[in-house]
Write a protein that holds these residues in place. Structure first.
Motif, PDB file in Angstrom:
ATOM      1  N   GLY A 135      49.348  45.542  43.879  1.00 38.13           N
ATOM      2  CA  GLY A 135      48.283  44.984  44.702  1.00 38.13           C
ATOM      3  C   GLY A 135      47.732  43.669  44.200  1.00 38.13           C
ATOM      4  N   GLU A 136      48.043  43.297  42.954  1.00 37.77           N
ATOM      5  CA  GLU A 136      47.579  42.014  42.422  1.00 37.77           C
ATOM      6  C   GLU A 136      48.537  40.891  42.827  1.00 37.77           C
ATOM      7  OE1 GLU A 136      47.145  42.321  38.207  1.00 37.77           O
ATOM      8  OE2 GLU A 136      45.185  43.308  38.339  1.00 37.77           O
ATOM      9  N   VAL A 137      47.985  39.690  42.999  1.00 31.80           N
ATOM     10  CA  VAL A 137      48.828  38.530  43.300  1.00 31.80           C
ATOM     11  C   VAL A 137      49.719  38.237  42.100  1.00 31.80           C
ATOM     12  CG1 VAL A 137      48.836  36.052  43.796  1.00 31.80           C
ATOM     13  CG2 VAL A 137      47.153  37.535  44.901  1.00 31.80           C
ATOM     14  N   GLY A 138      50.999  38.060  42.346  1.00 29.72           N
ATOM     15  CA  GLY A 138      51.953  37.824  41.256  1.00 29.72           C
ATOM     16  C   GLY A 138      52.258  36.356  41.062  1.00 29.72           C
ATOM     17  N   PRO A 174      56.951  38.846  44.432  1.00 26.71           N
ATOM     18  CA  PRO A 174      55.924  37.926  44.943  1.00 26.71           C
ATOM     19  C   PRO A 174      56.341  36.454  44.854  1.00 26.71           C
ATOM     20  CG  PRO A 174      54.938  39.579  43.513  1.00 26.71           C
ATOM     21  CD  PRO A 174      56.415  39.694  43.351  1.00 26.71           C
ATOM     22  N   LEU A 175      57.085  36.094  43.808  1.00 24.91           N
ATOM     23  CA  LEU A 175      57.504  34.701  43.642  1.00 24.91           C
ATOM     24  C   LEU A 175      58.540  34.295  44.675  1.00 24.91           C
ATOM     25  CD1 LEU A 175      56.027  35.134  40.912  1.00 24.91           C
ATOM     26  CD2 LEU A 175      57.754  33.688  39.863  1.00 24.91           C
ATOM     27  N   LEU A 176      59.303  35.282  45.161  1.00 27.41           N
ATOM     28  CA  LEU A 176      60.350  35.003  46.136  1.00 27.41           C
ATOM     29  C   LEU A 176      59.882  35.248  47.565  1.00 27.41           C
ATOM     30  CD1 LEU A 176      63.356  36.648  44.235  1.00 27.41           C
ATOM     31  CD2 LEU A 176      62.758  34.228  44.323  1.00 27.41           C
ATOM     32  N   GLY A 177      58.559  35.521  47.735  1.00 32.22           N
ATOM     33  CA  GLY A 177      58.021  35.768  49.074  1.00 32.22           C
ATOM     34  C   GLY A 177      58.437  37.101  49.647  1.00 32.22           C
ATOM     35  N   MET A 178      58.707  38.086  48.772  1.00 29.03           N
ATOM     36  CA  MET A 178      59.158  39.411  49.212  1.00 29.03           C
ATOM     37  C   MET A 178      58.219  40.516  48.753  1.00 29.03           C
ATOM     38  SD  MET A 178      63.149  38.768  48.168  1.00 29.03           S
ATOM     39  CE  MET A 178      63.660  40.451  48.520  1.00 29.03           C
ATOM     40  N   ARG A 184      52.799  38.220  51.447  1.00 31.15           N
ATOM     41  CA  ARG A 184      53.986  38.678  50.698  1.00 31.15           C
ATOM     42  C   ARG A 184      53.981  38.168  49.260  1.00 31.15           C
ATOM     43  NH1 ARG A 184      56.135  42.592  53.335  1.00 31.15           N
ATOM     44  NH2 ARG A 184      58.273  42.119  52.721  1.00 31.15           N
ATOM     45  N   ASN A 185      52.786  38.065  48.670  1.00 27.43           N
ATOM     46  CA  ASN A 185      52.672  37.491  47.323  1.00 27.43           C
ATOM     47  C   ASN A 185      52.040  38.456  46.315  1.00 27.43           C
ATOM     48  OD1 ASN A 185      50.089  37.485  48.373  1.00 27.43           O
ATOM     49  ND2 ASN A 185      49.537  35.485  47.532  1.00 27.43           N
ATOM     50  N   LYS A 186      52.022  39.752  46.639  1.00 27.35           N
ATOM     51  CA  LYS A 186      51.403  40.727  45.745  1.00 27.35           C
ATOM     52  C   LYS A 186      52.449  41.679  45.160  1.00 27.35           C
ATOM     53  CE  LYS A 186      46.856  40.673  47.969  1.00 27.35           C
ATOM     54  NZ  LYS A 186      45.785  41.489  48.601  1.00 27.35           N
ATOM     55  N   LEU A 202      58.495  33.730  33.484  1.00 24.29           N
ATOM     56  CA  LEU A 202      58.540  32.455  34.175  1.00 24.29           C
ATOM     57  C   LEU A 202      57.324  32.368  35.091  1.00 24.29           C
ATOM     58  CD1 LEU A 202      62.250  32.091  35.418  1.00 24.29           C
ATOM     59  CD2 LEU A 202      61.083  30.527  33.888  1.00 24.29           C
ATOM     60  N   LEU A 203      56.669  31.222  35.125  1.00 30.40           N
ATOM     61  CA  LEU A 203      55.530  31.024  36.005  1.00 30.40           C
ATOM     62  C   LEU A 203      56.000  30.609  37.400  1.00 30.40           C
ATOM     63  CD1 LEU A 203      53.234  29.002  33.568  1.00 30.40           C
ATOM     64  CD2 LEU A 203      52.944  31.387  34.242  1.00 30.40           C
ATOM     65  N   ARG A 204      55.142  30.836  38.377  1.00 32.18           N
ATOM     66  CA  ARG A 204      55.456  30.443  39.749  1.00 32.18           C
ATOM     67  C   ARG A 204      55.737  28.927  39.819  1.00 32.18           C
ATOM     68  NH1 ARG A 204      54.355  32.492  44.788  1.00 32.18           N
ATOM     69  NH2 ARG A 204      53.082  34.183  43.910  1.00 32.18           N
TER      70      ARG A 204
END
Length: 215
Positions: A135-138, A174-178, A184-186, A202-204
């Motif tokens: 549930g947290e933003v990744g 979340p980094l890949l929009g999935m 789609r970022n959690k 790796l950071l976004r």
């Protein structure tokens, strides 16, 4: 003559041993002193912020254990000071095997693997450490260099109860929009270390740069 030579050899040997032991003790004391300073600074900070005593104790115990099992010195800072040639060689030797076996990076160009190895950041997950929460933003994706993790998910049952080890990666959705949520970022699962684990991440922003440089 024999006695003189024996005494000289003994003196030199004793000098070498004494010097080596002295250097080892000095290095050990420097590490312990730096750890004590950082723990004390942490205690003072939490006290000034009126953090509850139970939580303060838990955090202090966790950090004391961290310093016992890991170098007190900033590994990323140390590596950054190396000449570019040796920095690249060292990081490749540390991370290339895992990157090449990671399904997400399988088949990528040598240049891309090298770039990823250079920008990866180290993270020590101690036993019981909750690395990501559902549930947290990744904003980071992680890779397990050495260790064990477990997943827990209410949204995606196929992930619930999974146990992964060396070479596994997580947090990439979340980094890949999935990921979860409207954007789609959690994260769609919790990840907890079941043993002391060496991780990298790796950071976004770094992932965006990689996509830009290597479409």
């Amino acid at each position: 003559v024999f006695s003189i030579i024996s005494e000289l050899a003994g003196g030199i040997t004793f000098g070498i041993l004494a010097g080596t032991l002295s250097a080892m003790l000095a290095e050990s004391n420097a590490s312990e002193q730096k750890a004590d300073e950082q723990i004390e600074a942490l205690k003072t900070f939490m006290s000034s912020k009126r953090v509850h005593k139970t939580l303060r104790r838990q955090i202090t115990d966790q950090m004391e254990y961290f310093y016992k099992t890991k170098s007190v010195f900033d590994e990323a800072e140390i590596v950054e000071k190396l000449p570019p040639k040796f920095k690249k060689t060292l990081l490749l030797s540390m991370y290339k095997p895992q990157l090449q076996t990671c399904p997400l990076f399988a088949g990528l160009d040598e240049a891309i693997i090298t770039k990823i190895a250079i920008i990866l950041r180290p993270y020590l997950g101690v036993e019981g450490d909750s690395v990501v929460r559902e549930g947290e933003v990744g904003d980071e994706m992680y890779m397990v260099v050495k260790g064990d993790i477990t997943l827990k998910s209410s949204a995606w049952p196929k992930f619930d109860g999974k146990s992964w080890g060396d070479g596994a990666f997580f947090g990439e959705l979340p980094l890949l929009g999935m990921g979860g949520g409207p954007l789609r970022n959690k994260h769609v699962y919790d990840v907890t270390c079941t043993s002391d684990s060496d991780l990298t991440f790796l950071l976004r922003s770094q992932m965006t740069e990689l996509e830009r440089d290597y479409p």
